[in-house]
Motif scaffolding. Structure first.
Motif, short mmCIF file in Angstrom:
data_model
loop_
_atom_site.label_atom_id
_atom_site.label_comp_id
_atom_site.label_asym_id
_atom_site.label_seq_id
_atom_site.Cartn_x
_atom_site.Cartn_y
_atom_site.Cartn_z
N ILE A 116 -41.44 40.93 -25.73
CA ILE A 116 -42.58 40.25 -26.37
C ILE A 116 -43.17 41.13 -27.48
N MET A 117 -43.25 42.44 -27.22
CA MET A 117 -43.78 43.32 -28.27
C MET A 117 -42.85 43.36 -29.48
N ALA A 118 -41.54 43.12 -29.23
CA ALA A 118 -40.60 43.06 -30.35
C ALA A 118 -40.82 41.81 -31.19
N MET A 119 -41.54 40.83 -30.66
CA MET A 119 -41.82 39.60 -31.41
C MET A 119 -43.02 39.75 -32.35
N LEU A 125 -45.94 29.14 -32.22
CA LEU A 125 -46.48 30.26 -31.43
C LEU A 125 -45.87 31.58 -31.89
N LYS A 126 -44.55 31.58 -32.06
CA LYS A 126 -43.88 32.82 -32.49
C LYS A 126 -44.33 33.24 -33.89
N GLU A 127 -44.58 32.28 -34.75
CA GLU A 127 -45.06 32.60 -36.10
C GLU A 127 -46.44 33.25 -36.04
N ARG A 179 -43.06 35.81 -18.40
CA ARG A 179 -41.68 35.57 -17.97
C ARG A 179 -41.07 34.40 -18.75
N GLN A 180 -41.87 33.36 -18.94
CA GLN A 180 -41.37 32.19 -19.68
C GLN A 180 -41.05 32.56 -21.13
N LEU A 181 -41.95 33.30 -21.75
CA LEU A 181 -41.80 33.62 -23.18
C LEU A 181 -40.62 34.56 -23.43
#
Lengths: 307, 307
Positions: free
Chosen positions: B193-196, B160-162, B178-180
């Motif tokens: 999350i935007m930093a991901m 997912l992160k990729e 919140r989970q992510l």
């Protein structure tokens, strides 16, 4: 435009994920009057405290043009005390201690100087006491706003319904609206509740904003998404204070103006939660308030979307 | 402006407090493409179905200028099937049955006619499959929007992160945000999350509206308070379809235009929940859509409040 506020003045002891307090000043009338004082002068408070109440707080109220002439002091008794703990999500809490003390047999007295007030804010109290206040005013105010909570729906529903018949605006949260109406849909709930008396209904949804209903009209005010909610205590009362304070300052009880009042109430509430208790409400500047209100306006601002 | 949509086409069997359905057509790509088809033509779908899929639905898609050239048909297999039951509050549900069937080894094929599309909507699917679609496009679209859910955070977080690194807009709900992120505050969650990867983040809050984040900017779109929510299935996908469809129709990927797109997505989602499944999305008129969008605008409209 004169405003009278009725409600508790109390001590709270709070625990949040960010820390805990000793006894600090709280209570519905405390938050409502401080919040309203940013919009209207004077704010006339009807309440009752014990001999233990914080005199520095009374001084602060006076400095903010809040009259305490209607605050009875029972020297040999103790002030209302509430202690609670918030859970990690800050949306739920448990009550640890409730000591009614002076509030147990509160018989509100309206000073002569408060008579003729144009706006009345009934903070959360036993509905019978709220009703007594309305009855003891020699002239009906231009607008009566009532806040209440599920506690009274559980133990004094009939008195609550009697008082509701006498008010113009009712302010409750979403769960309370569902409980009072027996409807899950807030639109259906609002219709049923307005049929019980109040022409206007505010449904507070905490971090999800607030809805204002009148006849077939609905207005929605968002809550400001915040990085930190430090202490939610008093947010609903601060909202109510900003709402009625803004209306009292303008003298305009139209739906359009109530929309603006909801935004101002929301803005004041967003300050309240930034620090423990009343701390953040003690010395706001007009510039801070204006900037915060503008943030609320910007949050939902969008150019015309229908082509 | 061409739009490609990837996601499931499926059968759902639903139980709500208002009744239950036999197998009806559902799936992320179904809702997304129907919703987007009110704004942009053609909508190119990449998906996979079994020999059992509903041919009338395929016909409906064609009538709405939705291309199914990229929909693989595995004649001897069965379509993805999901069955769920909603509780009384309509905000929570339980899954009764999940049969992956053809979706178990879905290897997305991009027809040549879809290549060069300017907008890509990755509906909820295994993140590895979403990533494969991006890689198989010979030209990177102008905007890639990705929807996902907690299921993939539980079992395929690294994939997912990729995939997240490759998209422009991520769309998830509040609990998933919140989970992510591990942050309760949605403002803090959005920053993490935007930093991901994604420059834009949409946080869907169901009946509480939706938030759009980009850098330090926040936009909030309310949900319309409804008398009845008949069936929430597909509301999130319908939102995504309206969002990307509106953007594709305008070609404008600015934050200001995304705000309008969020309102259009919200409007389409508000139709979706009025009937079971896709029923309400089959033949909306432009007048209905315009009027609904206007209701969203009116809901938060307030004259200047700062004096």
């Amino acid at each position: 435009m004169s405003l009278t506020v009725v409600g508790s003045m109390a001590f709270d002891a709070l625990e949040t994920p960010f820390g805990k307090t000793d006894k600090i000043v709280g209570g519905a009338a405390t938050y409502i009057s401080l919040s309203a004082s940013y919009f209207v002068k004077p704010v006339n408070v009807v309440s009752v405290v014990g001999g233990d109440f914080d005199q520095d707080h009374i001084k602060l109220m006076h400095e903010r043009n809040i009259s305490t002439e209607g605050v009875q002091v029972k020297e040999n008794e103790k002030s209302f005390f509430w202690s609670g703990r918030y859970f990690n999500d800050m949306n739920s809490r448990e009550t640890l201690v409730t000591e009614l003390n002076v509030l147990g047999d509160f018989d509100p007295i309206i000073p002569a100087s408060y008579q003729g007030c144009e706006f009345l804010m009934l903070g959360n109290l036993a509905p019978q006491v709220q009703k007594t206040v309305i009855e003891r005013l020699t002239r009906r105010p231009k607008l009566v706003v009532m806040d209440t909570m599920n506690f009274w729906m559980d133990i004094a529903l009939e008195e609550l319904k009697e008082t509701m018949k006498l008010v113009d605006v009712l302010s409750i949260n979403d769960e309370e609206a569902r409980q009072l109406s027996g409807e899950y849909s807030l639109v259906k709930a609002a219709k049923k509740i307005m049929a019980m008396g109040p022409k206007f209904l505010i449904i507070k949804k905490g971090e999800h904003g607030a809805l204002l209903f009148n006849e077939d009209k609905i207005f929605f005010a968002p809550a400001l998404p915040l990085e930190e909610v430090f202490d939610p205590t008093g947010a609903g009362d601060t909202f109510a204070g900003g709402f009625i304070g803004y209306i009292a300052s303008t003298g305009d009880i139209s739906f359009e103006n109530m929309k603006r009042a909801v935004i101002h109430g929301s803005a004041l509430a967003s300050f309240c939660v930034e620090k423990f208790g009343t701390e953040r409400l003690k010395n706001l500047s007009q510039e801070e308030i204006d900037a915060r209100v503008q943030q609320f306006v910007n949050l939902v601002a969008v150019d015309t979307v229908v082509q």
